[in-house]
Design an enzyme around this catalytic site. Structure first.
Site, mmCIF file in Angstrom:
data_model
loop_
_atom_site.group_PDB
_atom_site.id
_atom_site.type_symbol
_atom_site.label_atom_id
_atom_site.label_comp_id
_atom_site.label_asym_id
_atom_site.label_seq_id
_atom_site.Cartn_x
_atom_site.Cartn_y
_atom_site.Cartn_z
ATOM 1 N N LYS A 93 -8.386 -0.760 10.594
ATOM 2 C CA LYS A 93 -8.615 0.508 9.908
ATOM 3 C C LYS A 93 -10.007 1.040 10.235
ATOM 4 O O LYS A 93 -10.987 0.297 10.231
ATOM 5 C CB LYS A 93 -8.480 0.333 8.386
ATOM 6 C CG LYS A 93 -7.110 -0.150 7.945
ATOM 7 C CD LYS A 93 -6.075 0.963 8.115
ATOM 8 C CE LYS A 93 -4.698 0.506 7.668
ATOM 9 N NZ LYS A 93 -4.107 -0.512 8.538
ATOM 10 N N ARG A 96 -9.477 1.926 2.850
ATOM 11 C CA ARG A 96 -8.164 2.284 2.317
ATOM 12 C C ARG A 96 -8.292 3.074 1.021
ATOM 13 O O ARG A 96 -9.257 2.926 0.264
ATOM 14 C CB ARG A 96 -7.346 1.020 2.013
ATOM 15 C CG ARG A 96 -6.777 0.307 3.225
ATOM 16 C CD ARG A 96 -5.948 -0.869 2.735
ATOM 17 N NE ARG A 96 -5.472 -1.720 3.813
ATOM 18 C CZ ARG A 96 -4.307 -1.565 4.430
ATOM 19 N NH1 ARG A 96 -3.516 -0.570 4.101
ATOM 20 N NH2 ARG A 96 -3.940 -2.396 5.377
ATOM 21 N N LYS A 119 6.346 5.382 15.204
ATOM 22 C CA LYS A 119 5.775 6.628 14.722
ATOM 23 C C LYS A 119 6.722 7.779 15.043
ATOM 24 O O LYS A 119 7.243 7.882 16.150
ATOM 25 C CB LYS A 119 4.416 6.904 15.376
ATOM 26 C CG LYS A 119 3.324 5.943 14.934
ATOM 27 C CD LYS A 119 2.928 6.169 13.495
ATOM 28 C CE LYS A 119 1.765 5.279 13.087
ATOM 29 N NZ LYS A 119 1.425 5.460 11.670
ATOM 30 N N THR A 120 6.938 8.638 14.054
ATOM 31 C CA THR A 120 7.788 9.813 14.239
ATOM 32 C C THR A 120 6.987 11.059 13.884
ATOM 33 O O THR A 120 5.840 10.977 13.443
ATOM 34 C CB THR A 120 9.031 9.745 13.328
ATOM 35 O OG1 THR A 120 8.607 9.864 11.960
ATOM 36 C CG2 THR A 120 9.771 8.425 13.500
ATOM 37 N N ASP A 144 -3.245 -8.608 14.246
ATOM 38 C CA ASP A 144 -4.456 -8.046 13.638
ATOM 39 C C ASP A 144 -4.964 -8.911 12.481
ATOM 40 O O ASP A 144 -6.073 -8.697 11.981
ATOM 41 C CB ASP A 144 -4.214 -6.606 13.166
ATOM 42 C CG ASP A 144 -3.037 -6.483 12.205
ATOM 43 O OD1 ASP A 144 -2.276 -7.455 12.050
ATOM 44 O OD2 ASP A 144 -2.879 -5.395 11.625
ATOM 45 N N THR A 154 0.822 -1.218 0.000
ATOM 46 C CA THR A 154 0.000 0.000 0.000
ATOM 47 C C THR A 154 0.855 1.267 0.000
ATOM 48 O O THR A 154 0.337 2.360 -0.164
ATOM 49 C CB THR A 154 -0.934 0.020 1.229
ATOM 50 O OG1 THR A 154 -0.138 -0.134 2.417
ATOM 51 C CG2 THR A 154 -1.936 -1.126 1.163
ATOM 52 N N HIS A 181 6.392 -3.812 9.844
ATOM 53 C CA HIS A 181 6.621 -5.044 9.082
ATOM 54 C C HIS A 181 7.870 -5.785 9.560
ATOM 55 O O HIS A 181 8.040 -6.973 9.256
ATOM 56 C CB HIS A 181 6.819 -4.731 7.593
ATOM 57 C CG HIS A 181 5.638 -4.109 6.924
ATOM 58 N ND1 HIS A 181 5.671 -2.844 6.371
ATOM 59 C CD2 HIS A 181 4.386 -4.571 6.706
ATOM 60 C CE1 HIS A 181 4.499 -2.572 5.832
ATOM 61 N NE2 HIS A 181 3.702 -3.594 6.030
ATOM 62 N N HIS A 203 7.641 -0.574 6.517
ATOM 63 C CA HIS A 203 7.947 0.236 7.696
ATOM 64 C C HIS A 203 8.279 -0.677 8.872
ATOM 65 O O HIS A 203 8.252 -1.910 8.732
ATOM 66 C CB HIS A 203 6.798 1.191 8.035
ATOM 67 C CG HIS A 203 5.461 0.514 8.228
ATOM 68 N ND1 HIS A 203 5.175 -0.284 9.312
ATOM 69 C CD2 HIS A 203 4.343 0.513 7.460
ATOM 70 C CE1 HIS A 203 3.939 -0.742 9.229
ATOM 71 N NE2 HIS A 203 3.411 -0.286 8.109
ATOM 72 N N LYS A 240 1.713 1.727 19.967
ATOM 73 C CA LYS A 240 2.502 1.246 18.840
ATOM 74 C C LYS A 240 3.785 2.047 18.697
ATOM 75 O O LYS A 240 3.776 3.270 18.764
ATOM 76 C CB LYS A 240 1.692 1.361 17.543
ATOM 77 C CG LYS A 240 0.866 0.136 17.217
ATOM 78 C CD LYS A 240 0.299 0.246 15.811
ATOM 79 C CE LYS A 240 -0.529 -0.984 15.469
ATOM 80 N NZ LYS A 240 -1.065 -0.899 14.087
ATOM 81 N N GLN A 278 -7.816 -13.566 1.160
ATOM 82 C CA GLN A 278 -6.624 -13.995 1.897
ATOM 83 C C GLN A 278 -6.682 -15.486 2.189
ATOM 84 O O GLN A 278 -5.658 -16.178 2.135
ATOM 85 C CB GLN A 278 -6.472 -13.199 3.187
ATOM 86 C CG GLN A 278 -5.194 -13.546 3.956
ATOM 87 C CD GLN A 278 -4.884 -12.576 5.085
ATOM 88 O OE1 GLN A 278 -5.215 -11.396 5.017
ATOM 89 N NE2 GLN A 278 -4.252 -13.072 6.133
#
Length: 408
Positions: free
Chosen positions: A83, A87, A231-232, A193, A41, A49, A46, A228, A172
């Site tokens: 989500k 998306r 994150k920045t 998830d 996506t 993963h 990131h 989580k 899936q």
């Protein structure tokens, strides 16, 4: 050799399994083909993963065969798991480009060859499905009532769940069936998830083939407060060095909370657990040594030893006397933009070290911002061309975040 199931459990990866005893026995007696799916996506993996890639690497080192599945087909649908909104729809061209970027990044961590690991794209079998035959052959095995109890759907029912996304679980699950038939894949793994989708796929194989199939999920990468990680200010912590520089990547891990050091060493490095526990038990200023080791090891895995060394040297230079290392992150801005001066808040926003102007004001109010070693006191401070030294200006946020502005 130690059973890889025990290795994964000891290091804290495993969250849920469909059949714990059977999976452990299977992994101990034969080479198991397993898969993890990654929907492209974005144009980079990131740090979220990274846990899954580490698990694949542990499994491969123990003699098992990974299938790295690029979700070229499922990305056309969009996974509703975790989500709150649907998306963004991507074109096939965007998805293919993102998938190519994933392949390049993961090749640093896994050895790909026919007998070691393979990479496949589910677009190969999903994009040309015939709707009515698919519903008759596969869709009949799914209960709508049961699907609606899955966490990935329940969380979306109030805001609205599109029929497009409702198909994701079936897609899936069909992936798992296809990989089972083509490659003898017996185990699907993924983030927690994905639990509902994973058990649905294992169930489909049992119904269609009458053969055993298994699922395992991993803990999500969270800090000691359950939030989580990764994150920045500028968004996700990307594995692509163009999106998150090796220095910024290194500094993220160098600056984590003391309470998270041992967990991150266990999950994100290959250091032996005795060493992980020793480093995690350090206290006071000594824990900083453990953080430096963590930052170096993780950066080395993603960007290579040379880039990790550069990032380490840059950090040591900045926290020493020089503060001018060429490897620190920087932004180039045209000289002309400073001819009449640029407000400090505008500059902070432009170089992306604050998320908003209000954060910039708060930073200045709390004496948390320095320009060339001088504390900034005034929100309206103008940065002019003459403030630069040899065309460079060093900005420091808090105690540990440095960014250089370069004139071009």
């Amino acid at each position: 050799m130690k059973n890889v199931f025990d290795v994964l459990k000891e290091r804290g990866y495993i969250k849920q399994t469909t059949h714990e005893d059977e999976i452990r026995e299977l992994l101990g007696k034969e080479s198991v083909t397993f898969y993890i799916g990654f929907d492209p996506t974005a144009d980079s993996l990131h740090v979220g993963h990274f846990i899954q890639i580490m698990v694949m690497a542990h499994m491969q080192r123990a003699g098992h065969k990974p299938i790295f599945l690029i979700g070229g087909g499922t990305t056309m649908i969009g996974d509703p798991s975790g989500k709150t909104d649907m998306r963004k729809m991507l074109t096939r061209e965007q998805i293919e480009k993102n998938g190519d970027a994933f392949k390049k990044q993961v090749s640093n961590m896994l050895e790909f060859s026919e007998d070691k690991a393979i990479m496949v794209n589910n677009a190969d079998w999903l994009m040309n499905l015939e709707y009515i035959p698919f519903l008759r052959e596969v869709g009949r095995h799914f209960s709508v009532n049961r699907m609606l109890t899955a966490e990935c759907y329940k969380a979306r029912m109030e805001k609205g769940l599109s029929f497009l996304e409702f198909n994701y679980m079936i897609m899936q699950s069909y992936d798992f069936l296809q990989l089972h038939e083509k490659y003898g894949c017996k185990l699907q793994m993924g983030g927690d998830d994905q639990w509902s989708n994973i058990i649905s796929g294992a169930d489909l194989i049992r119904r269609v083939k009458g053969e055993p199939a298994y699922g395992m999920t991993f803990t999500l990468l969270t800090n000691s407060e359950g939030k989580k990680m990764g994150k920045t200010v500028s968004g996700a912590l990307w594995l692509d060095g163009e999106k998150t520089s090796p220095y910024d990547f290194y500094q993220y891990w160098r600056n984590i909370d003391d309470a998270d050091v041992e967990k991150c060493l266990a999950l994100l490095t290959f250091l032996p657990m005795d060493e992980v526990r020793r480093l995690g038990a350090l206290e006071g200023s000594e824990i900083n040594k453990a953080k430096e080791i963590l930052a170096f090891e993780v950066t080395k895995l993603i960007h290579g030893e040379m880039e990790a060394k550069k990032a380490q040297d840059a950090a040591k230079s900045l926290f020493g006397e020089g503060a001018n290392d060429e490897n620190i992150p920087y932004t180039e801005i045209p000289r002309s933009e400073f001819s009449e001066g640029m407000e400090i808040l505008t500059l902070l926003d432009k170089i992306n070290i604050v998320s908003s102007r209000s954060e910039g004001r708060r930073l200045i109010r709390q004496n948390g911002l320095s320009v060339e070693g001088e504390k900034v006191k005034d929100f309206t401070l103008l940065i002019k061309e003459e403030d630069f030294k040899d065309g460079k200006l060093l900005i420091k946020k808090g105690k540990k975040v440095y960014h250089q502005v370069r004139l071009v």
